[in-house]
Design a protein around this motif. Structure first.
Motif, short mmCIF file in Angstrom:
data_model
loop_
_atom_site.label_atom_id
_atom_site.label_comp_id
_atom_site.label_asym_id
_atom_site.label_seq_id
_atom_site.Cartn_x
_atom_site.Cartn_y
_atom_site.Cartn_z
N CYS A 47 18.52 -8.76 2.38
CA CYS A 47 18.74 -7.43 3.15
C CYS A 47 19.83 -6.52 2.51
CB CYS A 47 18.52 -7.59 4.41
SG CYS A 47 20.01 -8.04 5.45
N GLY A 48 20.95 -7.08 2.30
CA GLY A 48 22.02 -6.47 1.82
C GLY A 48 22.54 -5.74 3.05
N ASP A 49 23.04 -4.55 2.53
CA ASP A 49 23.75 -3.96 3.84
C ASP A 49 22.74 -3.17 4.92
OD1 ASP A 49 22.85 -1.69 2.34
OD2 ASP A 49 24.59 -0.54 2.34
N GLY A 50 21.47 -3.53 4.94
CA GLY A 50 20.51 -3.07 5.47
C GLY A 50 19.82 -1.64 5.17
N ALA A 51 19.93 -1.30 3.82
CA ALA A 51 19.26 -0.08 3.61
C ALA A 51 17.77 -0.01 3.90
CB ALA A 51 19.64 0.32 1.99
N LEU A 52 16.94 -0.99 3.60
CA LEU A 52 15.56 -0.92 3.95
C LEU A 52 15.42 -1.08 5.41
CD1 LEU A 52 12.71 -1.06 3.01
CD2 LEU A 52 12.61 -3.38 2.61
N LEU A 53 16.36 -2.07 5.99
CA LEU A 53 16.12 -2.13 7.43
C LEU A 53 16.21 -0.82 8.15
CD1 LEU A 53 18.05 -5.29 8.23
CD2 LEU A 53 15.92 -5.14 8.54
N ALA A 54 17.09 0.13 7.60
CA ALA A 54 17.55 1.19 8.01
C ALA A 54 15.95 2.27 8.34
CB ALA A 54 18.42 2.04 7.39
N HIS A 55 14.98 1.99 7.66
CA HIS A 55 13.84 2.75 7.69
C HIS A 55 12.73 1.91 8.39
CE1 HIS A 55 15.21 5.65 4.84
NE2 HIS A 55 15.89 4.58 4.16
N MET A 56 12.95 0.59 8.90
CA MET A 56 12.11 -0.07 9.91
C MET A 56 12.41 0.09 11.10
SD MET A 56 12.07 -3.43 7.57
CE MET A 56 11.17 -3.71 5.58
#
Length: 239
Positions: A47-56
């Motif tokens: 997930c790295g620094d959460g760039a995708l998680l931020a949209h979930m």
């Protein structure tokens, strides 16, 4: 840890957040997140620094090898993809944004994904495909400048093709890959933000390659063309 994993750890420790900055303008995070908007339990792999998680949704959690990246985001765990710290059948969907091609020992990764997904759960991964075929833009000129490879080889070639996925996941249902083109054109600094995130550029060569590319792109003027090809891959785990 393998040589490639050591390299990735050091690369991201020196440049935390680099991948998110590289792809922020391409829209791939938003598009991938939209595909799992209705999923209840989502794991974002690498997930790295959460760039995708931020949209979930808040139910999504991430895992990554890099402590430096994870220090920037909540709802995450430090772990290798080959040994996930989650219970069996813990997730309905696993996402992976431009990292599945980098993993060592992909058969072990697939076994772990099959374990942590519910039967009939889905893996959705965006895979890197390089520049457009036969084009002439900053991406092509960048690759011409690199010369002999100085970084480790990453991953398993089977990660990049439908046939390879079928071989790696013989019990899964693999869907046809979908081509996603990301337009990352812009100012030189914006384009370098993407190309400089390449694992082909070691820190000691970064300044030299950047200046060489700037010189090679002067004929473009202020707007530098740069297009990347990616592929959306989806597979359903055995029921």
């Amino acid at each position: 840890m393998s040589e490639s994993e050591d390299f990735l750890q050091a690369f991201h420790a020196a440049r935390p957040g680099i991948t998110a900055r590289a792809f922020a303008r391409g829209g791939s995070y938003e598009r991938l997140a939209a595909l799992v908007a209705n999923a209840t339990r989502v794991l974002d792999l690498a997930c790295g620094d959460g760039a995708l998680l931020a949209h979930m949704s808040a139910n999504a959690i991430g895992v990554d090898l890099s402590r430096a990246e994870l220090s920037r985001v909540r709802r995450t765990a430090v772990a290798r993809a080959q040994a996930l710290p989650f219970a069996t059948n813990a997730f309905d969907v696993v996402t992976c944004h431009l990292a599945f091609m980098l993993f060592d020992d992909l058969p072990a990764v697939v076994r772990e994904l099959e374990r942590v997904l519910v039967p009939g759960g889905e893996l959705i991964a965006l895979l890197g495909g390089g520049p457009t075929a036969g084009g002439d833009d900053a991406f092509h000129r960048f690759l011409e400048l690199l010369g002999p490879r100085t970084t480790p080889r990453f991953g398993d070639p089977r990660a990049k093709t439908e046939a390879g996925w079928g071989e790696l996941m013989p019990r899964w249902t693999v869907q046809p890959f979908e081509r996603w083109t990301l337009d990352l054109s812009g100012s030189f600094d914006q384009v370098w933000e993407f190309l400089g995130a390449s694992y082909e550029v070691t820190q000691d060569r970064e300044a030299v390659v950047r200046q060489q590319l700037r010189d090679a792109c002067r004929d473009y003027g202020d707007h530098i063309p740069c297009v990347a090809v990616t592929y959306l891959a989806r597979a359903t785990s055995p029921r």
